[in-house]
Scaffold this active site. Structure first.
Site, PDB file in Angstrom:
ATOM      1  N   HIS A  74       1.817 -10.497  -3.208  1.00 23.27           N
ATOM      2  CA  HIS A  74       1.965 -11.410  -2.059  1.00 23.27           C
ATOM      3  C   HIS A  74       0.876 -12.483  -2.117  1.00 23.27           C
ATOM      4  CE1 HIS A  74       5.102  -9.329   0.101  1.00 23.27           C
ATOM      5  NE2 HIS A  74       4.401  -8.236   0.319  1.00 23.27           N
ATOM      6  N   TYR A 123      13.327  -5.707   1.348  1.00 19.87           N
ATOM      7  CA  TYR A 123      12.887  -4.671   0.396  1.00 19.87           C
ATOM      8  C   TYR A 123      14.051  -4.179  -0.462  1.00 19.87           C
ATOM      9  CZ  TYR A 123       8.890  -4.740   3.528  1.00 19.87           C
ATOM     10  OH  TYR A 123       7.828  -5.143   4.301  1.00 19.87           O
ATOM     11  N   GLU A 148       8.594  -9.844  -1.730  1.00 17.37           N
ATOM     12  CA  GLU A 148       8.370  -8.399  -1.856  1.00 17.37           C
ATOM     13  C   GLU A 148       8.497  -7.913  -3.295  1.00 17.37           C
ATOM     14  OE1 GLU A 148       7.142  -6.926   0.547  1.00 17.37           O
ATOM     15  OE2 GLU A 148       7.576  -8.368   2.138  1.00 17.37           O
ATOM     16  N   HIS A 182       8.188  -1.069  10.430  1.00 19.57           N
ATOM     17  CA  HIS A 182       8.827  -2.387  10.514  1.00 19.57           C
ATOM     18  C   HIS A 182       9.671  -2.573  11.769  1.00 19.57           C
ATOM     19  CE1 HIS A 182       7.646  -1.456   6.470  1.00 19.57           C
ATOM     20  NE2 HIS A 182       7.656  -2.733   6.170  1.00 19.57           N
ATOM     21  N   HIS A 239       1.579  -4.395  -5.248  1.00 16.51           N
ATOM     22  CA  HIS A 239       2.545  -5.009  -4.336  1.00 16.51           C
ATOM     23  C   HIS A 239       1.846  -6.061  -3.457  1.00 16.51           C
ATOM     24  CE1 HIS A 239       6.066  -5.009  -1.539  1.00 16.51           C
ATOM     25  NE2 HIS A 239       5.119  -5.305  -0.650  1.00 16.51           N
ATOM     26  N   GLU A 240       0.728  -5.663  -2.860  1.00 22.24           N
ATOM     27  CA  GLU A 240       0.021  -6.576  -1.938  1.00 22.24           C
ATOM     28  C   GLU A 240      -0.574  -7.769  -2.686  1.00 22.24           C
ATOM     29  OE1 GLU A 240       0.604  -6.287   1.045  1.00 22.24           O
ATOM     30  OE2 GLU A 240       1.382  -4.251   1.020  1.00 22.24           O
ATOM     31  N   HIS A 290      -0.768   0.312   7.967  1.00 17.76           N
ATOM     32  CA  HIS A 290       0.329  -0.103   7.093  1.00 17.76           C
ATOM     33  C   HIS A 290      -0.121  -1.315   6.265  1.00 17.76           C
ATOM     34  CE1 HIS A 290       4.487   0.000   5.754  1.00 17.76           C
ATOM     35  NE2 HIS A 290       4.316  -1.302   5.580  1.00 17.76           N
ATOM     36  N   ALA A 291       0.017  -1.218   4.945  1.00 18.32           N
ATOM     37  CA  ALA A 291      -0.550  -2.225   4.043  1.00 18.32           C
ATOM     38  C   ALA A 291       0.058  -3.608   4.263  1.00 18.32           C
ATOM     39  CB  ALA A 291      -0.332  -1.796   2.601  1.00 18.32           C
TER      40      ALA A 291
END
Ligand code: X8Z
Ligand code: ZN
Length: 604
Positions: free
Chosen positions: A379, A513, A403, A503, A375-376, A345-346
Site C-alpha cells: 500500500h 480483497y 490490495e 471491515h 501487504h501493508e 487491525h493492520a
C-alpha cells in the site's frame, strides 16, 4: 523538495468563495469547460487539505482510542464528508457539457470520492461521522472478560484458534470474540439508514450501488464480473473444501465435523475461517511436506517486529524502489501498546500525500504477519508512486489493485528466497511442492468465497433486502452458500456476527480483497515473465529483478488516472481480470486434490 504541479496558486480565500458560492448564483450563466477546469482545480486543492486533516486525526484515534480522539476524528471526517458531498452536488452543474476525457474522469471521481456519503444536512452528517468513529473504536477496544476478570482481545483469542487443537477450547474463543458485536448493531442500523440516504441524494439507489459504481463499468456488469470470476475458481475451492473437511473429520470425529455438511467455523485456525493455513499440520500431504515452517524460522533467527518490517522493505528495494523514509521508522506502530487501546487491525497510511508514510500493526512473529507486512508495504509503495498525480487520481486503478500489490510481492517469498536471506539452509526438493501449494491454497483459495460474501451481505443490507431482524440469519446463509461453513453453535437475531469482522464496523468495502486474490496471481505470473523466470509459478521469486520492479512501478505510477483495464494492460498485457493465473499456479494441487477426493462425497 519537488513541488506538486497540481497545487493551484489561487489563495485559500478564493477557494472558499468558489466552493461556498450558492448554487443558484453559479447557475445563472451556462457553465463552460473553462469553469469546469477551474472548479476541479479548486476542488482538488480543498479536498487534499481536508484529506490530510482527516488522516492525521484518524491516525491519532486509531493509535490511541479514547472518547476525545474519537470525537476529534469524527469532526475531521465530518468536514471531509461535507466538503465532498457539497462538491459532488456542484459538479452536476457540468453534466452534459462537452469536456476533455480527463475532466470527465475527474468529475466522475469527485462524485464517487466518498466511501461513506452523508445526507446534505449538518446534524445527520455529524451523527454519521460520530457513529462511524464509534463503531471502529468499539471494535478496536473489543475484548471478552471472563468471570474471573481475565480479559482477552482479538490477538489473545485468535491465538487460541491458531494453535489449539481442542475443539471445545476453540469454540469458547470463537464465541467469546463475537460478544463484542451485538452492542455495535444499533449504530450499524443507523449507519445503514444515513449512508443510504447520503448515497441516494447523490443519485445512487443505495450505498451498495454506489460502492459497485467505482469500477469504470456499469455497476450491474461489475456484479456479473464477480460471478464470472467466482465461477472460474469455485471448482478448485470445492475440491479444497472437500479435502479439508475429510481430514478435519478424521481429527475431530464425525460428531464434530459432519462429513457431508458445512465445516464448523471454529476449526479452521482463523477467527473468521477466512484463511486456513494454520491447520496445515492437520490437512497437509503425508508424503510431501512443505519442508519448513516460516514462523519457526523467524523464531529461531530471533527476528523482532522491526526486523520483520526491514525484510519487507528490502524486498521492495531489491526491485529498485526507494527505501522507506526515516519518518516511517519513527512514526509507524509495530508493537501493540500495553497501556492504552489501539486499532490492531493492520493498515497503511500516507498522512501528507508526500513522504509521511506509516504502517500501524500489532506485529506478531509469525509467517502470517510476515505476509501482512508485505501487504501493508505494498500500500505504501503504491501511495508513494502516485503521490505527484492530481489529488483525484491519487488512488489505485481500482481498490483490488491496492490490495493486490503487497500480496503479489509476498507470493515471491519462496523457499529460494528464504535461502537467499539465510533464513533457510537449503531448498526443499520438487517433491515438496504439493505441500507448499496446499499451504498456499489454504490461504489464497480458501479466502475467495469469504472475500466475496462480506459485501454480498452488505449489498443486501443496503438495498433493504435484508432487514435488521435478519442480519445474522442472512450472514450465515451466505457463509453456508459460498464457503460451506456453518456456525458451530446456534446463533440468533440477538447475535451480530458480521459485526465481529473489522471491515463491517469500520466501513471498509470488502470486494477489493476478492479482486486482489485474483489479481495478485495475474500480476505474479506477468512479473515472473518480466523477470525472465521459467518454471513452476509457485517457485518463482522476483526478488532482485529490476525488470519486474520497473514493470510494477509503471503501473503503480498511473494511479487512478486511467480506467483500470489500462493499468492492468500496462502490467500484464491483459485488459480483463482473469482467474486463469491462480488456476495455473495451483494446477498440480488441483490434480492431487481430485485424487484425494476420489470416493468422497463433496459439496455441502
Ligand atoms: O484487512 C486486510 C489488510 C488491511 S487492508 C490487513 N486484509 C483483509 C482482512 O484482514 O480481512 C488483508 C486480507 C483480507
Ligand atoms: Zn490492505
Amino acid at each position: 523538495m519537488k513541488t506538486k504541479t497540481y497545487l493551484p496558486s489561487t489563495s485559500l480565500l478564493l477557494t472558499a468563495l468558489l466552493i461556498c458560492a450558492p448554487l443558484a448564483a453559479q447557475d445563472k450563466a451556462a457553465p463552460t469547460p473553462e469553469e469546469a477546469a477551474e472548479f476541479i482545480e479548486q476542488a482538488e486543492a480543498a479536498l487534499l487539505r481536508s484529506w490530510i486533516e482527516r488522516e492525521r486525526a484518524g491516525w491519532v484515534q486509531a493509535n490511541f482510542i479514547t472518547e476525545d480522539t474519537e470525537l476529534m476524528a469524527a469532526t475531521a471526517a465530518q468536514r471531509t464528508i461535507e466538503l465532498s458531498v457539497d462538491l459532488a452536488g456542484k459538479a452536476t452543474r457540468f453534466d452534459g457539457l462537452d469536456l476533455s476525457s480527463d475532466l470527465e474522469r475527474k468529475l466522475a471521481k469527485l462524485k464517487l470520492a466518498l466511501v461513506l456519503p452523508a445526507p446534505r444536512n449538518a446534524e445527520e452528517t455529524a451523527e454519521l461521522a460520530r457513529i462511524a468513529a464509534a463503531m471502529e473504536g468499539a471494535y478496536g477496544r473489543g475484548e471478552h472478560c471472563a468471570e474471573d476478570g481475565e480479559c482477552r482481545d482479538i490477538g489473545d483469542l485468535s491465538r487460541v484458534l491458531t494453535s489449539s487443537r481442542d475443539a471445545a477450547e476453540q469454540l469458547e474463543a470463537w464465541r467469546a470474540w463475537r460478544t463484542i458485536a451485538p452492542p455495535i448493531q444499533p449504530d450499524f442500523e443507523r449507519y445503514v439508514e444515513l449512508g443510504n440516504k447520503g448515497a441516494q441524494e447523490l443519485g445512487f439507489a443505495d450505498l451498495g450501488s454506489m460502492w459497485r459504481s467505482k469500477y469504470d463499468m456499469d455497476p450491474d456488469d461489475f456484479a456479473a464480473e464477480l460471478d464470472r470470476l467466482w465461477g472460474q475458481v469455485r471448482p478448485l475451492y470445492e475440491a479444497l473444501h472437500c479435502h479439508v473437511r475429510a481430514r478435519l473429520a478424521e481429527t475431530y470425529g464425525t460428531d464434530v465435523v459432519d462429513s457431508k455438511g458445512p465445516i464448523p467455523a471454529h476449526l479452521l485456525g482463523n477467527m473468521w475461517a477466512q484463511t486456513w493455513s494454520n491447520v496445515y499440520d492437520l490437512v497437509g500431504p503425508v508424503d510431501s511436506d512443505a519442508g519448513y515452517d516460516l514462523t519457526e524460522l523467524l523464531e529461531t533467527e530471533g527476528v523482532d517486529e522491526r526486523e520483520m518490517v526491514r525484510y519487507g522493505e528490502r524486498f521492495f528495494t531489491s526491485l529498485g524502489f526507494e527505501p522507506m523514509p526515516e519518518t516511517f521508522w519513527q512514526r509507524s506502530l509495530f508493537v501493540q501498546p500495553t497501556d492504552h487501546d489501539a486499532v490492531c487491525h493492520a493498515s497503511a497510511w500516507d498522512i501528507d500525500w508526500r513522504d509521511d508514510l506509516r504502517i500501524k500493526m500489532c506485529i506478531e512473529i509469525t509467517a502470517e504477519d510476515f505476509n501482512t507486512i508485505h501487504h501493508e508495504l505494498g500500500h505504501n509503495i503504491y501511495q508513494r508512486a502516485y503521490k505527484d498525480l492530481p489529488p483525484l487520481y491519487t488512488d489505485s486503478a481500482n481498490d483490488g489493485f491496492h490490495e493486490a500489490v503487497g500480496d503479489t510481492i509476498a507470493l515471491s517469498v519462496t523457499p529460494g528466497y528464504l535461502v537467499a536471506l539465510g533464513l533457510l539452509d537449503s531448498q526443499p526438493p520438487a517433491s515438496a511442492d504439493l505441500g507448499l501449494l496446499l499451504r498456499m491454497a489454504l490461504d489464497k483459495v480458501a479466502f475467495l468465497p469469504f472475500g466475496l460474501l462480506v459485501d454480498q451481505w452488505r449489498w443486501q443490507v443496503f438495498s433493504g433486502e435484508v432487514t435488521p431482524a435478519d442480519y445474522n440469519t442472512a450472514w450465515w446463509r451466505l457463509r453456508n452458500q459460498y464457503q460451506g461453513i456453518a456456525a458451530p453453535v446456534e446463533r440468533t437475531a440477538a447475535d451480530f456476527d458480521p459485526g465481529a469482522k473489522y471491515h463491517v464496523p469500520a466501513n471498509v468495502p470488502y470486494t477489493r480483497y476478492f479482486l486482489a486474490h485474483i489479481l495478485q496471481f495475474q500480476f505474479h505470473r506477468s512479473l515472473c515473465d518480466a523477470a525472465g523466470y521459467e518454471g513452476p509459478l509457485n517457485r518463482c521469486s522476483i526478488y532482485r529483478s529490476e525488470e519486474a520492479g520497473k514493470r510494477l512501478q509503471e503501473m503503480l505510477e498511473m494511479g487512478a488516472s486511467r480506467p483500470w483495464p489500462d493499468a492492468l494492460e500496462a502490467l500484464t498485457g491483459q485488459r480483463q481480470m482473469d482467474a486463469t493465473a491462480i488456476l495455473d499456479y495451483f494446477a498440480p494441487l488441483a490434480a492431487w486434490l481430485d485424487e484425494q477426493n476420489e470416493g468422497r462425497t463433496c459439496g455441502w
